[in-house]
Design a protein around this motif. Sequence first.
Motif, PDB file in Angstrom:
ATOM      1  N   LYS A  20       0.824  -1.218   0.000  1.00  0.00           N
ATOM      2  CA  LYS A  20       0.000   0.000   0.000  1.00  0.00           C
ATOM      3  C   LYS A  20       0.859   1.270   0.000  1.00  0.00           C
ATOM      4  O   LYS A  20       2.084   1.203   0.071  1.00  0.00           O
ATOM      5  CB  LYS A  20      -0.924  -0.027   1.222  1.00  0.00           C
ATOM      6  CG  LYS A  20      -2.009  -1.111   1.140  1.00  0.00           C
ATOM      7  CD  LYS A  20      -2.969  -1.002   2.323  1.00  0.00           C
ATOM      8  CE  LYS A  20      -4.087  -2.036   2.215  1.00  0.00           C
ATOM      9  NZ  LYS A  20      -5.023  -1.923   3.377  1.00  0.00           N
ATOM     10  N   CYS A  25       1.275  -3.181   4.161  1.00  0.00           N
ATOM     11  CA  CYS A  25       0.190  -4.130   3.899  1.00  0.00           C
ATOM     12  C   CYS A  25       0.124  -4.473   2.418  1.00  0.00           C
ATOM     13  O   CYS A  25       0.436  -3.661   1.571  1.00  0.00           O
ATOM     14  CB  CYS A  25      -1.153  -3.541   4.332  1.00  0.00           C
ATOM     15  SG  CYS A  25      -1.333  -3.399   6.102  1.00  0.00           S
ATOM     16  N   CYS A  41      -2.939   1.915   8.027  1.00  0.00           N
ATOM     17  CA  CYS A  41      -3.965   2.117   7.000  1.00  0.00           C
ATOM     18  C   CYS A  41      -5.370   2.198   7.565  1.00  0.00           C
ATOM     19  O   CYS A  41      -6.286   2.625   6.866  1.00  0.00           O
ATOM     20  CB  CYS A  41      -3.823   1.128   5.849  1.00  0.00           C
ATOM     21  SG  CYS A  41      -3.833  -0.607   6.306  1.00  0.00           S
TER      22      CYS A  41
HETATM   23 ZN   LIG Z   1      -1.561  -1.135   6.489  1.00  0.00          ZN
END
Ligand SMILES: [Zn+2]
Length: 476
Positions: A20, A25, A41
């Motif tokens: 990301k 992630c 996130c």
């Molecule tokens: Zn994350």
Amino acid sequence: MNFETVIGLEVHIELATKTKIFCGCKNEFGGEPNTHCCPVCIGMPGVLPVLNEKVVEFAAKAGLALDCKIANFSKMDRKGYYYPDLPKAYQISQFDLPICIGGHVDYKDGDIEKRVNITRIHMEEDAGKLLHEAGTGTAVDYNRCGVPLIEIVTEPDLRSADEAKAFLETLKSIIQYTGVSDCKMQEGSLRCDVNVSVREVGSTVLGTRTEMKNLNSFSAVHGAIEAESARQIALITDGGKVTQETRRFDDIKGKSYAMRGKEEAHDYRYFPDPDLVPITITDEQIALYRDSLPELPTAKKQRFIDELGLPEYDADLLTGERAIADFFEASIAAYNEPKKTSNFIMTDLLRLLKENGVEPDDNPVQPIQLAQTLKLIDDGKINVTVGKTVFEDVFKTGDDPSSIVEAKGLTQINDTVELSGMIKQIIADNPKPVADFKGGNKKALTFFVGQVMKATKGKANPKVVNEIVQEELKNA
Ligand SMILES: [Zn+2]
């Protein structure tokens, strides 16, 4: 009064980075809800985002492919708004200093070359997804939070739904070539906000516009523009006024509904994100990004015409999707017959993909298998008609063409002695068409060739059959 429609688009494209934009992630479509998440996130207090360098590289590459100027200095800003799929209550985006400025896309509307100018491209994070489930209420899936996006904002240069669709197809093709996104609309990798206004033909002042957000198919974009333009024209013709607002387009009903008044930039309270340092890109880095871009569709198309001698029509079709162009190039690398390869791709491969609902990316045929099929035909091992059915079997089974030919006993009959005997017998059995032929009816020839092909289950060499039939009919 004659009206014209004025359209500008904001195209959101998810970047195909491994992770990301601000955390480690996985950036992957789908997955069990809330399994690709971490404190960063999902916006826990006190966490610190770290910008993924690949996002900057991918955004810059997209910009270079669209002839944008890449900013040496840009920064990330916070865009404040509250929505349940945005846990921080602000989105990290870019406000006044985006990564790419200017640029343009040349596309074809039918036979006419047209251009759409690009205002800017900025980087931002995607929000999560709301899952509305009947009976149980609404759930939030944060997997998409922090997925990197670029937003491509165009000037209001489009004048019809058809133009918008043609432009988007070209844009999608270019971005797919760069490899920075798969642009899969069914997975939401490419989504579009549409701004529509109407004005009297000849006027240079823009009318009041409305915006329809998050359209995720080209047909929805097309439908939304047509419906909204008709609604505004009817409203003005009746003496009414268009209100600046965000509307929701219902693809199934083909109608749009007012959602909320349009926000202005000041409603979002943009300010520089204090957790992220500004982004500097040197000219050397930009040059490296430029050098790493693959050949883009327009250049490839021209090369197919100039160097491979393909007609423009073929070159257009072959380069529209990168997966098809790559397949074509790998096939001719194995067997250098560009026109024959192109014909097979256009008539057989594209048809099979369409009939079976298979995306070009998931094409089950290996390039070498097409090359082998063509070689079997050229070597006289099978005829063209059999070649097409063999290719269809390759598509369905994945087996190699030569094993299919062997297993099904499809080897072409080139033996003139064997064919002559058969043809003599057929001629003897059919006095009427023989008489027709002698009476000048050339169609009778086709009848005999057809009979031989039928008797050999399509395996006879049609050229040889034709010659023998003509010869034998003369003697009959
Ligand atoms: Zn994350």
